[in-house]
Design a protein around this motif. Structure first.
Motif, short mmCIF file in Angstrom:
data_model
loop_
_atom_site.label_atom_id
_atom_site.label_comp_id
_atom_site.label_asym_id
_atom_site.label_seq_id
_atom_site.Cartn_x
_atom_site.Cartn_y
_atom_site.Cartn_z
N LEU A 151 0.82 -1.21 0.00
CA LEU A 151 0.00 0.00 0.00
C LEU A 151 0.86 1.27 0.00
O LEU A 151 0.53 2.25 -0.65
N SER A 152 1.98 1.24 0.72
CA SER A 152 2.71 2.49 0.94
C SER A 152 4.06 2.58 0.23
O SER A 152 4.67 3.64 0.23
N SER A 191 -2.43 5.14 1.15
CA SER A 191 -2.08 4.44 -0.09
C SER A 191 -1.30 5.35 -1.03
O SER A 191 -1.75 6.45 -1.37
N ASN A 192 -0.15 4.88 -1.46
CA ASN A 192 0.67 5.65 -2.39
C ASN A 192 -0.01 5.72 -3.75
O ASN A 192 0.19 6.67 -4.51
N LEU A 233 -2.89 6.45 -4.41
CA LEU A 233 -3.89 7.51 -4.50
C LEU A 233 -3.44 8.62 -5.45
O LEU A 233 -4.25 9.30 -6.06
#
Lengths: 313, 566
Positions: B99-100, B179-180, B182
């Motif tokens: 996610l990141s 979340s990256n 996004l």
């Protein structure tokens, strides 16, 4: 003696607490925030805010500090995992490298210093003094790169990284650590030799050395019993004060030789604003530094009865 | 080119209007073979179909975009089974959390065990099916339907279905998550837009039509590996669970990772018996490790400081065309850059070919101050390339009321060759009387909070920043240049431009995209809110006994087909 040690430990604990507060406050001045550091500069602000909230860095400063104290050593913001195992393995690696460098450089430096002192003004003294001074000013990244290129790449005598494969024997581990230890030896050799030389010259010139010589003691016994005991005192101080550097200050050497020690870990924690990790690293280095300083004080008092007397009074 | 019209007619039957449009473009020569492959794959035409159409048109095997300075890594050494490949990569900057993750080391770790719906192959310059077998848009490209590959299992034995895909994308697109992805999905996709039609079909309903949506769910969007439904992303690092050809052996924070073949992999099984990644925090030790025989591959490196490797013919270098670039923004709302002639003057002072030769060792190409370049087939190549012209620069400055030039500060970051580029820009600009004072900062200081008013990057009168590779130019067109763009450091506000970008993003067919791209390119040359001096190639190096490496220009490394001979 026990009172003396207990007093020192009490002072050390206060110093460590102050250190934690200073690091926490200074950490607030560093630019950026942990969420941004993890998600990168181009991440959406909502994602950064969500992550900062998850990590708890949007709490008040006292709130953050209390949360850290109460869950010490806690969880790393950056690695999202418990700090303990990462820190202990990094400290273990740093200690291995520091001990190896220490085992090489301390006897070598003292020996060279004493030899120089016994030959004051002669060519040997000049070679040791100028040579030691010169190696001290070579930055680790210069000597490190030269070693890597010459010894590692061209001659292929020693492994190019400091990290031995998992499960390696003691000797293999040492073999991997020799090359990264050399830049540290070069940096410290000059300091230690210089201090040992100065101390020895002074001791040789002292009344008690002259008395010992006049009462007919052989030169070897006079140096061993009377000169070295006194001349080593300032050298011990130098060695002890270099511990912080040897444990936590080796960012460059660790980067060059791909060695994940506590220096790298501290640097990364500072740049990523990983406050719990930064605190844990700084305090660990602080503890090691103070332990060595206390040990040096004890050694000092063993070598110099006057200090024992003062402590006893 | 000998064409088989009968075969082509057979292939055309039953194809959609858009697919037939691309075939027409190929036949009439408006679309090159490479561009046909790329566009065809974007709208979901399968590789065998694309190959058959090319064959019917008399064209042969797909083109590759890679070049090699000393032999191609994909062809030379014979494939050998077994062995361990040792790879040097940048240490992941944080936890490997799908996610990141936002850094080169982290995203390279994700793709070792994780797979995407679609693979954007830099070597073939085309989209290839990965976990999706096929995909297609509705008429205005606002709804995309993906058919999943059957028989795929996760490393824990669980079958992959549409529920896993829906879960993955709902998490990635959720504005409440850290979340990256996004930065890709904001304004494009909401969690509610993802739904399963059946166990093997997923439908994406977009916030606005998007002709290039398949790129946004491809390996280009490096966070979008498919994970099992219910996965706790923050704990993913302990399992590395995915569907890929390799599964986790071990992972040691900051030190390295090993991966072993996944015996139940759906595709061709890996040749290697193990891969071992070693993490580095800077480039010089990585290169020395390759030269010293400690690793076999350097995952990705930049030319700066790597001349020893680039000039040594005993290593294989894979070079990938990439949209990785530097962007110099000038505040359109601040003197002296309120006048477009002043901004143009700065652009005319630059000697771009010298920059590519000097700063990139030739491993790049000149750019034309627009996000369109050789990486993107929609680029209108008829727009003339801007070249250095000091006298024109001086004329423009005089006309704008600065006959003696002016002084200005340039904020930039300590990153790769950027400080050197800033120095060269300042030197070039001096020839027209422009005095540029440099302010080079650490990245954290330069980016600050990355919001207006809290960032030297976004607030500097002149600011020089890095942009990584993307498969389509959408992000480069929107974020730094549209009126509401979150990274609009130039404060460029132009309604015509905003409307053109909206049309470009929605366009599905290449001819329309190229037509709008030409208009955008000309408008940006006229206005020059930003300067893009060059494109930087992606570079991967290996010893000669390694073959079958498949890197991408965003630092991923696929090792399914890699082998190492003795």
């Amino acid at each position: 003696m026990i009172t003396f040690i207990l007093k020192r430990i009490g002072l050390a604990l206060i110093t460590l607490w102050l250190l934690s507060v200073i690091v926490f406050l200074l950490g607030q001045i560093l630019p950026g925030d942990p969420g941004r550091a993890i998600l990168g500069p181009l991440a959406a602000p909502s994602a950064v805010a969500a992550l900062d909230h998850q990590l708890g860095v949007d709490r008040s400063l006292p709130g953050q500090y209390w949360h850290w104290i109460s869950s010490f050593p806690g969880t790393s913001y950056t690695y999202q995992t418990a700090i303990g195992p990462i820190l202990t393995s990094a400290l273990g690696r740093s200690l291995k490298l520091a001990v190896l460098a220490g085992i090489i450089v301390v006897p070598l430096g003292i020996l060279a210093g004493v030899i120089a002192a016994l030959n004051v003004g002669r060519p040997l003294d000049k070679i040791i003094s100028i040579g030691g001074g010169s190696t001290t000013v070579i930055p680790e990244f210069v000597s490190g790169i030269i070693l890597l290129v010459v010894v590692g790449v061209a001659l292929k005598w020693l492994p190019i990284t400091a990290t031995a494969p998992a499960g390696s024997s003691f000797l293999t581990t040492v073999k991997y650590l020799i090359m990264p230890a050399i830049p540290l030896v070069l940096v410290l050799f000059g300091y230690i030799a210089r201090m040992a030389r100065a101390g020895t010259v002074e001791a040789l010139d002292s009344d008690y050395a002259r008395t010992a010589t006049l009462k007919g003691l052989p030169r070897g016994v006079m140096i061993r019993r009377h000169v070295l005991r006194n001349s080593l005192l300032p050298t011990i101080t130098v060695v002890a004060t270099q511990t912080g550097y040897l444990i936590g200050g080796l960012v460059v050497v660790e980067t060059l030789f791909r060695y994940q020690g506590i220096g790298q870990l501290t640097y990364q924690a500072a740049t990523q604003k990983d406050f719990p990790m930064l605190e844990a690293c700084v305090l660990t280095i602080g503890v090691v530094y103070m332990a060595v300083t206390i040990a040096a004080d004890v050694l000092f008092s063993l070598l110099d009865p006057r200090i024992r007397l003062k402590a006893g009074q | 080119m000998t064409r088989s019209n009968d075969e082509l007619d057979r292939l055309r039957s039953g194809r959609s209007e858009l697919e037939n449009h691309y075939i027409d473009e190929l036949v009439t020569g408006n679309l090159s073979r490479r561009e046909f492959l790329r566009r065809g794959s974007t709208i979901g035409m399968s590789a065998p179909l694309l190959g058959a159409i090319l064959a019917a048109c008399g064209a042969s095997s797909p083109a590759t975009s890679s070049s090699s300075k000393s032999g191609s890594s994909t062809t030379s050494a014979p494939a050998t089974k077994g062995g361990m490949l040792r790879i040097a990569i940048a240490a992941p900057a944080a936890a490997v959390n799908p996610l990141s993750v936002s850094d080169a080391g982290g995203l390279c770790m994700l793709n070792q065990t994780g797979e995407f719906l679609i693979f954007d192959s830099n070597l073939k310059l085309a989209l290839e099916p990965m976990l999706a077998l096929s995909w297609s848009p509705n008429k205005d490209a606002s709804v995309w339907t993906f058919k999943l590959r059957p028989g795929v299992t996760f490393h824990n034995g669980q079958a992959m279905t549409s529920a896993d895909v829906v879960y993955t994308f709902q998490q990635l697109a959720d504005p409440k998550n850290a979340s990256n992805a996004l930065s890709t999905f904001t304004g494009v996709l909401l969690p509610s837009g993802v739904k399963a039609l059946d166990p093997m079909t997923v439908e994406f309903t977009l916030e606005a039509p998007n002709g290039n949506f398949p790129y946004l769910v491809s390996s280009d969007n490096y966070n979008a590996i498919i994970v099992p439904k219910g996965t706790d992303f923050s704990k993913w690092q302990s399992t590395f669970i995915g569907t890929g050809a390799f599964k986790l052996g071990s992972y040691t924070q900051n030190v390295g990772a090993t991966f072993v073949p996944n015996p139940s992999y759906w595709g061709t099984k890996p040749l290697l018996s193990m891969t071992s990644f070693k993490f580095y925090t800077s480039q010089p030790p990585m290169i020395l490790a390759l030269e010293g025989g400690d690793v076999d591959v350097v995952g990705q490196f930049v030319p700066a400081g790597a001349s020893g490797l680039l000039n040594n013919s005993s290593y294989k270098i894979i070079k990938l065309q990439s949209a990785n670039h530097r962007e110099l923004s000038m505040r359109n709302d601040q003197a002296p850059f309120t006048d477009p002639r002043v901004r143009q003057a700065v652009a005319y002072t630059l000697n771009r070919p010298a920059m590519v030769a000097g700063l990139l060792s030739g491993d790049g190409s000149v750019a034309n101050d627009t996000p369109f370049g050789p990486r993107f087939p929609s680029t209108d190549t008829s727009v003339p390339q801007r070249v250095q012209n000091i006298s024109l620069a001086k004329q423009l400055l005089s006309a704008a009321g600065h006959p003696n030039g002016f002084s200005v500060k340039l904020d930039t970051e300590q990153f790769e060759e950027i400080p050197q580029l800033a120095t060269v820009i300042a030197q070039d600009a001096k020839a027209a009387g422009i005095n540029i004072a440099l302010n080079v900062e650490s990245q954290s200081l330069y980016y600050g909070k990355s919001t207006f008013g809290n960032s030297d990057w976004l607030d500097g009168t002149m600011s020089l920043v890095d942009y990584g590779d993307r498969g389509v130019p959408n992000v480069f067109l929107e974020a730094p240049l549209t009126s509401g763009g979150p990274w609009n450091a130039a404060r460029f506000h132009n309604k015509t431009y905003d409307s053109l970008v909206k049309q470009y993003v929605a366009a599905v067919d290449l001819a329309t995209q190229r037509k709008i791209a030409g208009q955008i390119e000309r408008l940006l040359l006229q206005e020059t809110p930003i300067i893009i001096p060059y494109w930087i190639d992606g570079l991967t190096a290996s010893t000669p006994n390694v073959s079958g490496l498949n890197p991408t220009s965003i630092a991923q490394l696929y090792l399914n087909g890699a082998s190492k001979s003795a």
